[in-house]
Design a protein around this motif. Structure first.
Motif, mmCIF file in Angstrom:
data_model
loop_
_atom_site.group_PDB
_atom_site.id
_atom_site.type_symbol
_atom_site.label_atom_id
_atom_site.label_comp_id
_atom_site.label_asym_id
_atom_site.label_seq_id
_atom_site.Cartn_x
_atom_site.Cartn_y
_atom_site.Cartn_z
ATOM 1 N N TRP A 1 0.975 -1.302 -0.087
ATOM 2 C CA TRP A 1 -0.005 0.070 -0.090
ATOM 3 C C TRP A 1 0.685 1.216 -0.033
ATOM 4 O O TRP A 1 0.456 2.422 -0.516
ATOM 5 N N TRP A 2 1.998 1.017 0.499
ATOM 6 C CA TRP A 2 2.929 2.102 0.621
ATOM 7 C C TRP A 2 3.915 2.457 -0.627
ATOM 8 O O TRP A 2 4.917 1.518 -0.645
ATOM 9 N N GLY A 3 3.626 3.299 -1.603
ATOM 10 C CA GLY A 3 4.634 3.447 -2.631
ATOM 11 C C GLY A 3 3.719 3.998 -3.639
ATOM 12 O O GLY A 3 2.406 4.289 -3.526
ATOM 13 N N HIS A 4 4.316 4.219 -4.894
ATOM 14 C CA HIS A 4 3.487 4.654 -5.919
ATOM 15 C C HIS A 4 2.563 3.724 -6.732
ATOM 16 O O HIS A 4 3.255 2.701 -6.980
ATOM 17 N N ARG A 5 1.509 4.192 -6.787
ATOM 18 C CA ARG A 5 0.279 3.143 -7.447
ATOM 19 C C ARG A 5 0.953 2.908 -8.721
ATOM 20 O O ARG A 5 1.144 4.018 -9.562
ATOM 21 N N ILE A 6 0.725 1.995 -9.249
ATOM 22 C CA ILE A 6 1.004 1.719 -10.981
ATOM 23 C C ILE A 6 0.061 2.454 -11.486
ATOM 24 O O ILE A 6 -1.102 2.401 -11.611
ATOM 25 N N PRO A 7 0.361 3.371 -12.442
ATOM 26 C CA PRO A 7 -0.412 4.006 -13.312
ATOM 27 C C PRO A 7 -1.243 3.552 -14.357
ATOM 28 O O PRO A 7 -1.229 3.908 -15.629
ATOM 29 N N VAL A 8 -1.713 2.450 -13.981
ATOM 30 C CA VAL A 8 -2.329 1.503 -15.191
ATOM 31 C C VAL A 8 -3.835 1.497 -14.612
ATOM 32 O O VAL A 8 -4.283 1.053 -13.506
ATOM 33 N N TRP A 9 -4.732 1.524 -15.550
ATOM 34 C CA TRP A 9 -6.183 1.593 -15.449
ATOM 35 C C TRP A 9 -6.673 0.528 -16.397
ATOM 36 O O TRP A 9 -6.283 0.147 -17.529
ATOM 37 N N TYR A 10 -7.926 -0.463 -15.854
ATOM 38 C CA TYR A 10 -8.351 -1.257 -16.555
ATOM 39 C C TYR A 10 -9.611 -1.074 -16.863
ATOM 40 O O TYR A 10 -10.546 -0.481 -15.900
ATOM 41 N N ASP B 1 -11.646 -5.543 -19.908
ATOM 42 C CA ASP B 1 -10.188 -5.548 -19.968
ATOM 43 C C ASP B 1 -9.239 -4.684 -20.632
ATOM 44 O O ASP B 1 -8.147 -5.076 -21.122
ATOM 45 N N GLU B 2 -9.801 -3.611 -20.997
ATOM 46 C CA GLU B 2 -8.847 -2.488 -21.790
ATOM 47 C C GLU B 2 -7.840 -2.228 -20.550
ATOM 48 O O GLU B 2 -7.822 -2.219 -19.502
ATOM 49 N N VAL B 3 -6.639 -1.857 -21.162
ATOM 50 C CA VAL B 3 -5.515 -1.348 -20.678
ATOM 51 C C VAL B 3 -5.131 -0.175 -20.829
ATOM 52 O O VAL B 3 -4.812 0.406 -21.961
ATOM 53 N N LEU B 4 -4.976 0.939 -20.064
ATOM 54 C CA LEU B 4 -4.542 2.248 -20.064
ATOM 55 C C LEU B 4 -3.618 2.822 -19.341
ATOM 56 O O LEU B 4 -3.711 2.620 -17.975
ATOM 57 N N VAL B 5 -2.464 3.343 -19.796
ATOM 58 C CA VAL B 5 -1.402 4.009 -18.910
ATOM 59 C C VAL B 5 -1.512 5.357 -19.068
ATOM 60 O O VAL B 5 -1.426 5.978 -20.007
ATOM 61 N N LEU B 6 -1.684 5.828 -17.693
ATOM 62 C CA LEU B 6 -1.862 7.375 -17.717
ATOM 63 C C LEU B 6 -0.578 7.961 -17.482
ATOM 64 O O LEU B 6 0.190 7.795 -16.383
ATOM 65 N N GLY B 7 -0.408 9.086 -18.096
ATOM 66 C CA GLY B 7 0.777 10.121 -17.820
ATOM 67 C C GLY B 7 0.077 11.018 -16.720
ATOM 68 O O GLY B 7 -1.030 10.950 -16.363
ATOM 69 N N TYR C 1 -13.404 2.726 -15.317
ATOM 70 C CA TYR C 1 -12.035 2.118 -15.232
ATOM 71 C C TYR C 1 -11.376 2.306 -13.748
ATOM 72 O O TYR C 1 -12.120 3.207 -12.973
ATOM 73 N N SER C 2 -10.653 1.245 -13.356
ATOM 74 C CA SER C 2 -10.145 1.141 -12.290
ATOM 75 C C SER C 2 -8.623 0.833 -12.069
ATOM 76 O O SER C 2 -8.222 0.254 -13.019
ATOM 77 N N GLN C 3 -8.055 1.463 -11.130
ATOM 78 C CA GLN C 3 -6.483 1.734 -11.108
ATOM 79 C C GLN C 3 -6.081 0.117 -10.526
ATOM 80 O O GLN C 3 -6.638 -0.386 -9.636
ATOM 81 N N ASP C 4 -4.907 -0.362 -11.174
ATOM 82 C CA ASP C 4 -4.185 -1.490 -10.464
ATOM 83 C C ASP C 4 -3.881 -1.290 -9.091
ATOM 84 O O ASP C 4 -3.441 -0.214 -8.759
ATOM 85 N N PRO C 5 -4.223 -2.327 -8.219
ATOM 86 C CA PRO C 5 -4.008 -1.935 -6.973
ATOM 87 C C PRO C 5 -2.410 -2.012 -6.494
ATOM 88 O O PRO C 5 -2.253 -1.479 -5.392
ATOM 89 N N ASP C 6 -1.669 -2.427 -7.262
ATOM 90 C CA ASP C 6 -0.239 -2.556 -6.984
ATOM 91 C C ASP C 6 0.546 -1.409 -7.019
ATOM 92 O O ASP C 6 0.103 -0.458 -7.715
ATOM 93 N N VAL C 7 1.509 -1.235 -6.160
ATOM 94 C CA VAL C 7 2.553 -0.224 -6.264
ATOM 95 C C VAL C 7 3.894 -0.590 -6.872
ATOM 96 O O VAL C 7 3.967 -1.966 -7.114
#
Length: 861
Positions: A411-420, A424-430, A439-445
Motif C-alpha cells: 500500500w505504501w508506494g507509487h500506485r502503478i499508473p495503469v487503469w483497466y 479488460d482494456e489497459v490504459l497507462v496514464l501520464g 476504469y479502475s486502477q491497478d491496486p499494486d504499487v
RNA sequence: GGGUGCUUAGCUCAGUGGUAGAGCGCUUCGUUUACACCGAAGAUGUCGGGGGUUCGAAACCCUCAGCGCCCACCA
C-alpha cells in the motif's frame, strides 16, 4: 580578516563548539546553491537514509565522504549541490509502520488504504526529522530545504512520466510469470530481494506409475506433486528414451501425465527424471511453455494448499510436505529418502520466510536494452567506476540482468499508473491524464527502486526543463557503498540514460566499503556489534568520528571501526587545538605579506616546503577519492612535521627574539593546514581558523594552493641533518639514563651552515654551553657533540648500542657490495639505482669507520 | 556453479619492481609553562605455502591453501 587572535579555551570540548557552528552555517546560508551562478557546478546525489529513524554508521561514513568532497569543491569555487531526499517507498517502511500498528492492537486492514498511507506519512515525518537532526550533528553541508519526498507532487509527476515513456517505448509489459512470492509479506519480490541459504531438507524419490510404465522422480518439494503436469527427462537419456511421449499415473491425484523430453534436465542429477510443476517452479514453468504442460495452481497466497481436490487442501505447505510423504510411504511409492539433504533455498530478505514461487500477473521492465546502454556507458568511459577493480561486478550484473518485476502488492508506494476498463482494456496514464468512468486502477504499487532510480534528475525538477536540471545534471559523482551497486546505482544508470536522452546520471561512481567491527565482522543487530555513531559523537565529537571514518576509507575496501580508533582521532583534534593555541600565544599571525622565501631561515623554509608538498599530495588524493591516504598524509604533517619538529625547533626563537618572520610563517602554515583539513574536520578547523585569522568562515574560504616556489630541497636536507643530530643525542641521553629535563654541559662542533641552528638544538636538548672538559662525545655525520657527564658514563650501554649500529652498518655494506660486484646488476640496473647503491656504500663505509673509532675511544670495562 | 576481492608487526590496515611502513597496543624514561587526549627513546615481520619471470619480487606470472563478499532456476 578583521579581528585576528581571538582567544581559545585552554581545553578542547567538541560539544561546546559543534552545535553553535552548525546553526551559524545554516543561518548564513552557505549551503544554499544558486542555479543562476556562473560557477562550475558540482553535484552529488545523497542516497536515501535508512528508515529506522536513526543514523546508521554506514550512512555516517557515506555522508562524511560526500560532505568532504562538497566542502572541498565549494572552497575551490564550485557551485555545489546535494540532491537530498528521504525516499524509501516500499516494504521496509510499510513493515515498520505495521509493526507499530500491531503493537497498538490493530492491523492495516482495519484502517484501509488511505488511512494507512496517512499513518506512514506521519511516521516518516517523525523519523525523517530525527535523521535530519542526526546528520546535521555530523556536520553535513546539505541544504535540506530542498529535500523532496518520493510521494510528493514533483516526484509523482516524474514517476508517471517515466512509466508512460517506458510503456510507450515497449519497455514495460505485463505477463504471467513465476515470481518470488513471500507468503508472509504477501508480496512479490524481485530477484535481489531474495536471499539464498543452504538449508536442510529431504530429497525424496517417488515412483510415478506402475509396472513397465513407471518412472521415479526425485524432489525436495514432494507436496508440489499435486500440481504436476508432466515428468521430464533428457532427450538422450537411454533409460527413458522409450517412455518419451507416453503417460504415467500421478499418484494421490490419480491423473495421467505425459513424459516429455527437455534439454534442461540433467541426466546425472537425481534419477534423471524431473516432475514438472508448471505453476510453482521457474524451471518447470519454462519447460511447460515449451511443451504445453498445463499450469495447475495448488496453493493460495498464504502458502496453504488449495484447490487440489485432495485431503491436503487447507494444510500449510510444510505440513502438507510431511503428510504427502507419509501417505506415499503408506502406498509404498517412496523409493528412497535422503535426509538431511542440504540445498539452496530462497528466503525473503525482509522477514526470512521461505519463498514460494508463484504464478502471477505482474508488471515487468524489459531490461536487456536498457542494461546494455548502462553497461556501454561505463565501457565507453562516459561513466567511471572508482576503484576500477569493482567494475567487473557491475558488468557481471548489468550484462546478465533478468527482466525486472516492478509491481508490489503493497500500500505504501507509487500506485502503478495503469487503469483497466470494463472489457479488460489497459490504459497507462501520464501526468494530468484521467481515466474514463468505469476504469479502475491497478491496486499494486511500484518497487521502491523504480522511483529511487529517478533521483538524479527527478530531484532537479524533471520532467520540467528547470534551471536546476540544466545546471546540475549530470551529477558529478555518486559516492556510495559497493553493496548498493546493483540495487540502486545500476537502476539509476538504466533510467537516467533512458530519460535523459543518453546522458548518464553521473560522471563518476566512487565506491566505498562497509564498516565492520574491530574484528572485521560485518555489523548486525543479532551479533550486537553495531556501532552507534551518535554515541561516538557524544563521547568524542563529530570531527573525531568523521576523521576516523575518512581515515579508514580506502576505495572499495571495507574498514573496521572501534572505539579506540575514534578516541585516537579525538586525540589528534586535541593536539591540533593545543598547537594552535600555543602558536597564537606566541604571536602567530596572518597579517601582512609572507616574507620573501630567501630571507627566511632554513627551518621556516623547510616547513613551507613540507606544507606545499602536503597540500599538493592531499589535494590530488582527495580528488581521486583516496580519503584514507589523504588523511594519513595530513595527520603526519600536522603531528610530526608541524608539532614535533617545527614548533619545537622554533621555541628558542620565540623565547629569545621577536621572531617576526617565524610568527608570520607559523600563521601561514596553520591557516593553510586548517583549510586543508576543513573538509574532513569542519568544526574544529572552523573554530581554530576564525580565532587565528578573524576570517568569517572556512566554509567560504578558498582552498589552499601548493606553492612551487616554496619547495626547497636544501632546507629539507639541512633540517633532516638537525633531526638526526637531535634524535641521536636524545637516544644517547636516554641510554645514559639522563632525565629529559636535566641540563648538561654540551657543545657542538659543526659545519658553518648549521651555525644558525645550534642554539635551537641546544635549547631542545637541554645542553648548556660553557667551559668544560668533555667526558663523552658523539659523532653524527658531520656534527660532533661533546658532553661533560658528571661521573662516569654507562659504558656497557653505549658499547652495546654502538655494536648494534656497527652490525647493521656492516650488513648494509655487505648488501651494497654484493650488488656492485654483480656484473648483471651493473649492466642492467638503471643509473638512478646505481648511484643510490654507490652512495649507500660510501655512507655505510663512513659509518663503520666512525663507529669503530667511537668504540675504541670508550674506556675499557 | 559463476564473478570478485583478501592473506604484510600482537590488532586494524597502507605499500605495485630498487635496504619492509602507519595507527593502536607493547617496553623504558619523563609532569621541560601548547598538549599526559602528552613528550622522548626502544622492541617487534622466513610480506599465507610452493614454483617461475627479473640483475633485483611484498609487488608481475603460474599453482596450492585458507578467509570474505556478490550473483545464481540445480529439481
Amino acid at each position: 580578516m578583521s579581528q585576528p587572535n581571538r582567544e581559545l579555551a585552554s581545553t578542547f570540548t567538541p560539544a561546546e563548539i559543534e552545535a553553535p557552528l552548525y546553526e551559524k552555517w545554516i543561518a548564513a546560508g552557505y549551503f544554499t546553491p544558486d542555479a543562476n551562478s556562473n560557477k562550475e557546478p558540482f553535484t552529488i546525489v545523497i542516497p536515501p537514509p535508512n528508515v529506522t529513524g536513526s543514523l546508521h554508521i554506514g550512512h555516517a561514513l557515506e555522508h562524511t565522504l560526500q560532505d568532504a568532497l562538497i566542502r572541498m569543491k565549494r572552497m575551490k569555487g564550485f557551485e555545489t549541490l546535494w540532491l537530498p531526499g528521504m525516499d524509501h517507498a516500499g516494504i521496509a517502511t510499510q513493515n515498520v509502520v505495521e509493526k507499530q500498528l500491531t503493537a497498538q492492537g490493530f492491523s492495516r486492514h482495519d484502517l484501509g488504504r488511505e488511512e494507512f498511507v496517512k499513518k506512514v506519512w506521519e511516521w516518516k515525518g517523525e523519523s525523517g526529522g530525527a535523521i535530519l537532526e542526526q546528520m546535521r550533528r555530523l556536520g553535513d553541508s546539505v541544504d535540506w530545504s530542498r529535500e523532496r519526498f518520493t510521494m510528493d507532487a514533483g516526484l509523482s509527476t516524474a514517476v508517471l512520466t517515466i512509466f508512460k515513456k517506458l510503456y510507450d517505448a515497449g519497455f514495460i509489459y505485463r505477463a504471467e510469470r513465476i515470481i518470488n512470492w513471500c507468503p508472509c509479506c504477501l508480496t512479490a519480490l524481485s530477484d535481489i530481494e531474495v536471499e539464498h541459504s543452504d538449508d536442510e531438507g529431504e530429497f525424496v524419490s517417488v515412483r510415478y506409475g506402475d509396472g513397465d510404465m513407471s518412472i521415479t522422480v526425485a524432489t525436495t518439494r514432494p507436496e508440489t506433486m499435486l500440481g504436476d503436469g508432466a515428468v521430464a527427462v533428457h532427450p538422450d537419456d537411454p533409460r527413458y528414451k522409450e517412455m518419451i511421449g507416453k503417460t504415467v499415473l500421478l499418484p494421490l491425484v490419480n491423473r495421467m501425465i505425459p513424459i516429455i523430453a527437455d534439454e534442461l534436465v540433467d541426466p546425472d542429477f537425481g534419477t534423471g527424471a524431473v516432475k514438472v510443476t508448471a505453476a510453482h517452479d521457474p524451471n518447470d514453468f519454462e519447460m511447460a511453455i515449451r511443451h504445453n504442460v498445463p499450469f495447475i495452481v495448488i496453493m493460495n497466497e498464504y502458502g496453504v494448499m488449495a484447490g487440489t481436490g485432495t485431503e491436503f487442501d487447507g494444510m500449510d505447505r510444510f505440513d502438507a510436505r510431511i503428510a504427502v510423504v507419509a501417505k506415499l510411504k503408506e502406498m509404498g511409492r517412496i523409493v528412497a529418502q535422503k535426509r538431511p539433504y542440504i540445498h539452496a533455498v530462497g528466503h525473503c530478505s525482509r522477514c526470512d520466510t521461505t519463498i514460494e514461487p508463484r504464478l502471477s500477473k505482474q508488471w515487468f521492465v524489459k531490461v536487456a536494452p536498457l542494461a546494455k546502454a548502462a553497461g556501454d556507458a561505463v565501457r565507453a568511459g562516459r561513466v567511471k567506476i572508482e576503484p576500477e577493480f569493482l567494475a567487473p561486478r557491475y558488468f557481471e550484473w548489468v550484462d546478465n540482468m533478468h527482466d525486472w518485476c516492478i509491481s508490489r502488492q503493497l500500500w505504501w508506494g507509487h500506485r502503478i499508473p495503469v487503469w483497466y476498463g470494463p472489457d479488460d482494456e489497459v490504459l497507462v496514464l501520464g501526468p494530468n491524464e484521467k481515466a474514463p468512468d468505469g476504469y479502475s486502477q491497478d491496486p499494486d504499487v511500484l518497487d521502491t527502486w523504480f522511483s529511487s532510480a529517478l533521483w538524479p534528475f527527478s530531484t532537479l525538477g524533471w520532467p520540467d526543463e528547470s534551471a536546476d536540471l540544466k545546471k546540475f545534471y549530470p551529477t558529478s559523482v555518486l559516492v556510495t557503498g559497493y553493496d548498493i551497486l546493483f540495487f540502486w546505482v545500476a537502476r539509476m544508470m538504466l533510467f537516467g540514460l533512458f530519460a535523459m536522452d543518453g546522458v548518464p546520471p553521473f560522471r563518476v561512481i566512487a565506491l566505498h566499503g562497509l564498516v565492520r567491527d574491530k574484528f572485521g565482522k560485518k555489523m548486525s543487530k543479532s551479533r550486537s556489534n553495531t556501532i552507534d555513531p551518535l554515541e561516538f559523537m557524544d563521547r568524542y565529537g563529530a570531527d573525531a568520528l568523521r576523521f576516523s571514518l575518512a581515515r579508514g576509507a580506502n576505495p572499495g575496501t571495507d574498514q573496521t571501526l572501534a572505539e579506540e580508533w575514534v578516541g585516537a582521532s579525538r586525540n589528534f583534534a586535541t593536539k591540533l587545538w593545543n598547537a594552535t593555541r600555543f602558536a597564537m600565544m606566541n604571536g602567530a599571525t596572518v597579517e601582512g605579506p609572507l616574507p620573501a622565501i630567501e630571507s627566511l631561515n632554513a627551518i621556516d623554509q623547510w616547513i613551507l616546503s613540507r606544507l606545499s608538498q602536503t597540500i599538493a599530495q592531499a589535494d590530488s588524493l582527495l580528488e581521486s577519492y583516496e580519503f584514507a591516504r589523504a588523511c594519513d598524509l595530513i595527520y603526519h604533517f600536522a603531528w610530526d612535521d608541524l608539532c614535533d619538529w617545527y614548533l619545537e625547533l622554533s621555541k628558542e626563537s620565540f623565547a629569545k627574539s621577536d621572531a617576526v618572520a617565524t610568527k608570520r610563517v607559523l600563521g601561514y602554515v596553520l591557516d593553510q593546514l586548517l583549510r586543508l583539513m576543513h573538509p574532513i574536520m569542519p568544526f574544529i578547523t572552523e573554530t581554530l581558523w576564525t580565532s587565528l585569522t578573524g576570517g568569517e568562515s572556512l566554509v567560504i574560504a578558498s582552498w589552499p594552493v601548493a606553492q612551487k616556489t616554496h619547495l626547497n630541497k636544501p632546507a629539507a636536507s639541512l633540517v633532516a641533518q638537525l633531526q638526526s643530530v637531535i634524535t641521536e643525542v636524545r637516544r644517547f641521553r636516554s641510554d645514559q639514563g639522563i632525565k629529559t629535563s636535566a641540563k648538561i654541559p654540551g657543545r657542538f662542533i659543526a659545519p658553518d651552515q648549521l651555525a644558525p641552528y645550534l642554539g635551537a638544538m641546544a635549547f631542545l636538548l637541554k645542553l648548556e654551553s660553557g667551559d668544560f672538559t668533555p667526558s663523552a662525545q658523539l659523532e653524527i655525520g658531520a656534527v660532533k657533540v661533546e658532553f661533560d657527564l658528571v661521573g662516569t658514563i654507562d659504558v656497557v650501554a653505549e658499547r652495546a648500542r654502538l655494536q648494534k649500529d656497527l652490525v647493521a652498518a656492516e650488513k648494509d655494506l655487505a648488501t651494497a657490495k654484493v650488488k656492485l660486484s654483480n656484473e648483471s646488476f651493473m649492466a642492467k640496473a638503471p643509473e638512478k639505482v646505481l648511484i643510490e647503491i654507490k652512495e649507500r656504500l660510501a655512507t655505510t663505509t663512513a659509518d663503520i669507520e666512525r663507529i669503530t673509532v667511537q668504540l675504541a675511544a670508550l674506556p675499557s670495562p
